[in-house]
Design an enzyme around this catalytic site. Structure first.
Site, PDB file in Angstrom:
ATOM      1  N   ASP A  51       0.801  -1.234   0.000  1.00 14.15           N
ATOM      2  CA  ASP A  51       0.000   0.000   0.000  1.00 14.15           C
ATOM      3  C   ASP A  51       0.828   1.275   0.000  1.00 14.15           C
ATOM      4  OD1 ASP A  51      -2.142  -1.706   0.148  1.00 14.15           O
ATOM      5  OD2 ASP A  51      -2.480  -1.387   2.280  1.00 14.15           O
ATOM      6  N   GLU A 229     -11.543  -2.349  -3.559  1.00 17.67           N
ATOM      7  CA  GLU A 229     -10.944  -1.551  -2.478  1.00 17.67           C
ATOM      8  C   GLU A 229      -9.744  -0.805  -3.039  1.00 17.67           C
ATOM      9  OE1 GLU A 229      -9.623  -4.436   0.412  1.00 17.67           O
ATOM     10  OE2 GLU A 229      -8.214  -5.330  -0.980  1.00 17.67           O
TER      11      GLU A 229
END
Ligand SMILES: *[C@@H]1O[C@H](CO)[C@@H](O)[C@H](O)[C@H]1NC(C)=O
Ligand SMILES: *[C@@H]1O[C@H](CO)[C@@H](O)[C@H](O)[C@H]1NC(C)=O
Ligand SMILES: *[C@@H]1O[C@H](CO)[C@@H](O)[C@H](O)[C@H]1NC(C)=O
Ligand SMILES: *[C@@H]1O[C@H](CO)[C@@H](O)[C@H](O)[C@H]1NC(C)=O
Ligand SMILES: *[C@@H]1O[C@H](CO)[C@@H](O)[C@H](O)[C@H]1NC(C)=O
Length: 302
Positions: A51, A229
Site C-alpha cells: 500500500d 478496495e
C-alpha cells in the site's frame, strides 16, 4: 519551486485493504501459473512495500506505506535507493479502533506547505475500521499531529450514519474538484465497495457528519463478496479517473491462488465530474461491476 503530485505508479501498486477470509477457492495448479509479457514490470526499488503512496516534494520522492506507525522514506529517484525518514505517528493512533499501531494504506497530500496523511485502522476480515488523519509542515522526521478519526464503521462515533452502516472505513484516497478546489475523501471497502464523501475546508473532517452527501463510486452487484478496495483518484485533461483493486487480496499460498478471473487486479474508470458516475472503456458503469483492467497499454486509456 516546490511541486507536489501523486505519481501514476502509485495507482499501479496501490494495493490495499481488508477482506473476509472465508472465500473457498480451489484452483488447479494449471490455473495458477501463467506467463505474460503484457503486464508492466514492478518498480525495482529497494523497498518491499504494501500500500505505497508517493509524494514529490522539494526535488525528492517521499514514500508512505502501511506499517508500524506509518513509516515514510525519501529518495532522489523514484527507483530508489530509499532511506527511512521516520514515521507519521509516534506511537499508537489516538483512535481506539482496529489495529492502532499498524495502520494500512496511507495517502498523503499537501496544501500550502502542510501535509495531510490519511491512514486506516482495521483488522483483516472486519469492518470495525476507521480512517484517521495526521498533519505536519515538515517531512524531516519531526512529529506529526494526529487529529484522530475522519470516518468510522462498525463501531464508534458516526458509525451509525449511512453509508458507514454498510461500508468499511479503509483505504483512503483524496481528490480535489479541479474547478472549485473542493476536497473529497474516497474510501472502501470490500463491504459495499468504494465511496466518496465531501471534506470540510480544513480537510480534517467530513461535511454534514449526521447526513453526509455520500456517493458510491463502484459496486459489484449480485455477489456475496464484493472485493473492490484501494481506490486512488487522479485528474487529467477534463476527466477524473478512479483506479481501484478488484479481486481476492491476501492470505493465500501458492496452492491457494484464486481461479483465473478472480485474481487481484487494478481497474480504472473515468468521469467528467468528480462525483461520477464513472464508466470503464466499454461504457460500463463502475456501479454495475465495470472497470477496465490496467495492462501495459493502460496509457491508451488516458
Ligand atoms: C533513476 O534510476 C533509474 C534506475 O536505476 C535510472 O535508469 C535513471 O537514470 C535514474 N534517474 C535519474 C534522474 O537519476
Ligand atoms: C497489529 O498488527 C501487527 C502486524 O500485523 C501485529 O504484530 C500486532 O500484534 C497487531 N496488534 C494488535 C493489537 O492486534
Ligand atoms: C499559506 O501559508 C502561509 C504561511 O503559513 C500563509 O501566510 C498563507 O496565508 C497561506 N495561504 C493560504 C492560501 O492558505
Ligand atoms: C461525534 O462526532 C460529531 C460529528 O463529527 C462531533 O461533533 C462530536 O463531537 C463527536 N463526539 C465525540 C464524543 O467524539
Ligand atoms: C486543475 O488541474 C490542473 C492540471 O492538472 C492543475 O494544475 C490545477 O492545479 C488544478 N486545479 C485545482 C483547483 O485543483
Amino acid at each position: 519551486m516546490h511541486l507536489l503530485f501523486l505519481l501514476p505508479i502509485t495507482a499501479l501498486v496501490a494495493l490495499a485493504g481488508a477482506r473476509p477470509a472465508s472465500q473457498s477457492l480451489t484452483p488447479t495448479l494449471s490455473q495458477v501459473y501463467e506467463t505474460t509479457d503484457t503486464i508492466p514490470l514492478p518498480n525495482v526499488g529497494n523497498l518491499q512495500v504494501h500500500d505505497p503512496n508517493v509524494v514529490f516534494w522539494d526535488d525528492h520522492y517521499y514514500l508512505f506505506k502501511g506499517g508500524w506507525h506509518v513509516p515514510y522514506f525519501k529518495a532522489a529517484n523514484v527507483s530508489g535507493p530509499w532511506t527511512q525518514v521516520g514515521t507519521v505517528l509516534d506511537g499508537e493512533s489516538i483512535i481506539h479502533q482496529g489495529n492502532r499501531s499498524r495502520p494500512w494504506a496511507p495517502t498523503t497530500v499537501e496544501r500550502n506547505g502542510t501535509f495531510y496523511c490519511y491512514y486506516t485502522l482495521s483488522t483483516h476480515g472486519s469492518r470495525n475500521s476507521a480512517i484517521g488523519v495526521a498533519t505536519s509542515t515538515k517531512l524531516d522526521g519531526s512529529p506529526w499531529k494526529d487529529h484522530g478519526a475522519v470516518i468510522r464503521t462498525g463501531e464508534g462515533n458516526g458509525s451509525d450514519v449511512w453509508p458507514f452502516t454498510i461500508s468499511n472505513a479503509i483505504d483512503a484516497s483524496f481528490i480535489r474538484d479541479n474547478a472549485t478546489g473542493k476536497a473529497y475523501l474516497n474510501y472502501g471497502s470490500y463491504w459495499h465497495d468504494i465511496w466518496q464523501i465531501p471534506l470540510t475546508d480544513d480537510w480534517l473532517s467530513i461535511e454534514n457528519p449526521a447526513k453526509p452527501d455520500a456517493v458510491q463510486l463502484s459496486f459489484i452487484p449480485g455477489q456475496t463478496f464484493r472485493p473492490e478496495e484501494g481506490s486512488w483518484m487522479s485528474y487529467h485533461d477534463g476527466y477524473y479517473y478512479v483506479w481501484f483493486s478488484h479481486g481476492k487480496c491476501c492470505s493465500f499460498d501458492v496452492r491457494g491462488f484464486p481461479v483465473r478471473g478472480d485474481e487481484y487486479n487494478i481497474r480504472v474508470g473515468r468521469s467528467r465530474t468528480v462525483r461520477g458516475p464513472f464508466v470503464d472503456r466499454d461504457g460500463k458503469l463502475l456501479l454495475d461491476g465495470g472497470g477496465t483492467i490496467v495492462k501495459r497499454n493502460w496509457a491508451t486509456i488516458i
